[in-house]
Design an enzyme around this catalytic site. Structure first.
Site, short mmCIF file in Angstrom:
data_model
loop_
_atom_site.label_atom_id
_atom_site.label_comp_id
_atom_site.label_asym_id
_atom_site.label_seq_id
_atom_site.Cartn_x
_atom_site.Cartn_y
_atom_site.Cartn_z
N PHE A 119 -18.82 -26.59 -36.38
CA PHE A 119 -17.82 -27.23 -35.79
C PHE A 119 -16.40 -26.41 -35.75
O PHE A 119 -15.48 -26.89 -35.08
CB PHE A 119 -17.48 -28.65 -36.29
N LYS A 120 -16.21 -25.48 -36.61
CA LYS A 120 -14.98 -24.80 -36.80
C LYS A 120 -14.66 -24.12 -35.44
O LYS A 120 -13.61 -23.80 -35.39
CB LYS A 120 -15.09 -23.65 -37.76
N ASP A 121 -15.56 -23.60 -34.69
CA ASP A 121 -15.27 -23.20 -33.32
C ASP A 121 -14.30 -24.13 -32.44
O ASP A 121 -13.69 -23.49 -31.71
CB ASP A 121 -16.39 -23.10 -32.68
N MET A 124 -10.89 -23.29 -33.72
CA MET A 124 -10.62 -21.98 -33.97
C MET A 124 -10.50 -21.40 -32.50
O MET A 124 -9.68 -20.57 -32.36
CB MET A 124 -11.45 -21.33 -34.76
#
Ligand SMILES: *Cc1c(COP(=O)(O)O)cnc(C)c1O
Length: 482
Positions: A119-121, A124
């Site tokens: 989920f960091k995408d 980011m």
């Protein structure tokens, strides 16, 4: 919209001014002066928007110093069905964050369809485009220096690859990541991405980053910046999918929902807290920890007892192996009625706390404890055995394979949900990233999305280095053109 510090002693700044900044000068974290409110008419109008249009609607309330047309163009090229399509079977990529229903009233919000399968995408990728935009305007450059043990580093590299004016220097512990994680990062051949494998542990790499950042002259001369989880741009981007998930799981804006969030640095659930403060009808925010249960303890007992690294366990949901959640201060600021002095007092005790037996602060019995209920948090903890059991049950009953972090969220969510509230469990990574634990739970390997087939065979670009700050500085200098 201006941003102020949780410690109350820094001048107010605009969104773009804090975009490239880390901590506020007084050591606090930035938050909006006031949370923008979403009216019922807006909620009704937003219900049918595409992800990109919804992101624009939400973010335009925060990034008020970016011209509307520019912000619209940035989100439109960030949230596309091309970027959030990793080829995983039976997902509706046009939704960006599709909702998968297990049984009526229990859902998984897919947040891992981006390029690095976590989920960091979601945040980011936006940050990469915002940075490029801001640097372009200021005719500036930025050299991002970071240390990673997995998800954050790869998300940052995939977001910054090929971006004008940006270089990434990412440190990782040599030989300590999985073959898959190594391949994900080291196979990037972009000229602006530099992978540095440190002969040591993650903490050694982290210490090197701190040493360079604390050399203020070097940092300024070499335009060094970071993209860690306290970055406000990341938190604001994460608010969007709470709205998207709410609309997908409900028929009307009269309904309330519960979100369950696998938590480490408190960044993801902090965005949920802010979405609720803006007026999204969230009836319950369920925080899930693994064996590192500092936050669960706080929400259950009112005592905040951050642990040192020697009391932080290595678990099979490694991205949650955190005992000092960096974004927690943002929530505490709201809890104490936005009193910067109170936050300074609490955190002076956090910084001084040396033993894990006594609480740095304890709100039980105080006014804050009564306030806490208003924020609708529940919490719980999930262990290695819980994780294996949840992964197995989901697979056997629904044919759905989840990763160990998402399993923690599901376990605690199902346990803590209030009857009658639809439950939305946030998926934070795909099982393909955590093969070992999946094999332990199911006796078989996770499916790997098409985009990641055979990446271990690709040529790799990585510099191996001892944990030597001088050598790191020399490497950075040599890779920045004059
Ligand atoms: C980063 C991460 C988390 C924790 O999120 P926070 O925002 O730090 O609370 C959970 N699961 C995965 C897979 C992650 O990468």
């Amino acid at each position: 919209m201006k941003y102020i510090s949780t410690r109350g002693q820094s001048p107010a700044k605009t969104f773009t001014e804090i975009l490239l900044a880390g901590l506020a000068p007084d050591g606090g974290l930035y938050l909006p002066e006031e949370y923008p409110q979403v009216t019922r008419a807006e909620l009704d109008a937003w219900r049918t928007l595409s992800y990109a249009d919804l992101a624009y609607a939400v973010l335009s309330k925060f990034a008020t110093d970016i011209p509307a047309a520019d912000l619209q163009a940035i989100v439109a090229r960030t949230y596309t069905a091309d970027i959030y399509n990793n080829g995983r079977a039976d997902s509706d990529f046009s939704q960006i964050t599709p909702l998968r229903t297990l049984v009526p009233g229990v859902h998984i919000l897919e947040l891992s369809n981006g390029p690095t399968l976590a989920f960091k995408d979601m945040a980011m990728q936006l940050l990469g485009n915002l940075f490029e935009y801001a640097l372009d305007k200021q005719h500036q450059e930025l050299n991002i220096l970071g240390a990673t043990s997995g998800d954050t580093g790869s998300a940052a590299e995939y977001a910054m690859r090929g971006k004008r004016g940006i270089r990434v220097f990412m440190l990782s512990p040599n030989g300590k990541m999985s073959a898959f994680q190594r391949a994900q990062m080291y196979s990037l051949q972009d000229e602006n991405i530099h992978n540095i494998a440190i002969n040591g542990m993650f903490d050694d790499a982290q210490d090197m980053v701190k040493a360079v950042s604390n050399d203020h002259a070097y940092k300024a001369a070499h335009k060094i910046g970071t993209v860690n989880s306290i970055n406000w741009g990341r938190v604001s981007a994460q608010i969007v999918y709470y709205f998207k998930g709410y609309f997908a799981a409900t028929q009307s804006n009269d309904e309330q929902v519960a979100f369950s969030v696998p938590s480490g640095n408190f960044g993801n659930i902090c965005a949920g807290h802010i979405a609720r403060m803006m007026g999204l009808p969230i009836g319950q925010l369920i925080l899930a920890t693994n064996e590192n249960d500092v936050l669960d303890e706080f929400f259950r007992t009112g005592a905040y007892r951050p642990r040192g690294t020697d009391h932080t366990y290595q678990t099979s949901s490694p991205s949650m192996d955190i005992s000092k959640a960096s974004n927690f201060e943002r929530f505490v600021y709201d809890l104490v009625g936005r009193d910067g002095e109170k936050v300074r007092e609490f955190w002076s005790r956090v910084d001084a706390a040396s033993s894990t037996d006594t609480a740095a602060f304890d709100i039980k019995g105080s006014d804050c404890w009564h306030e806490l209920a208003k924020f609708k948090f529940s919490s719980g903890k999930s262990t290695h055995l819980d994780r294996l059991k949840t992964i197995r049950e989901l697979w056997e009953e629904y044919g759905v394979m989840v990763d160990p972090h998402t399993a923690d969220g599901l376990k605690v969510g199902l346990e803590q949900r209030r009857p009658g509230l639809p439950l939305i469990c946030l998926e934070t990574a795909l099982p393909a990233k955590f093969e070992e634990t999946i094999v332990e739970a199911l006796g078989r390997k996770p499916e790997r999305p098409e985009s990641m087939m055979g990446i271990e065979e690709l040529p790799q670009k990585v510099e191996v280095m001892d944990a030597d700050v001088m050598q790191l500085k020399a490497f950075i200098s040599a890779h920045i053109p004059n």
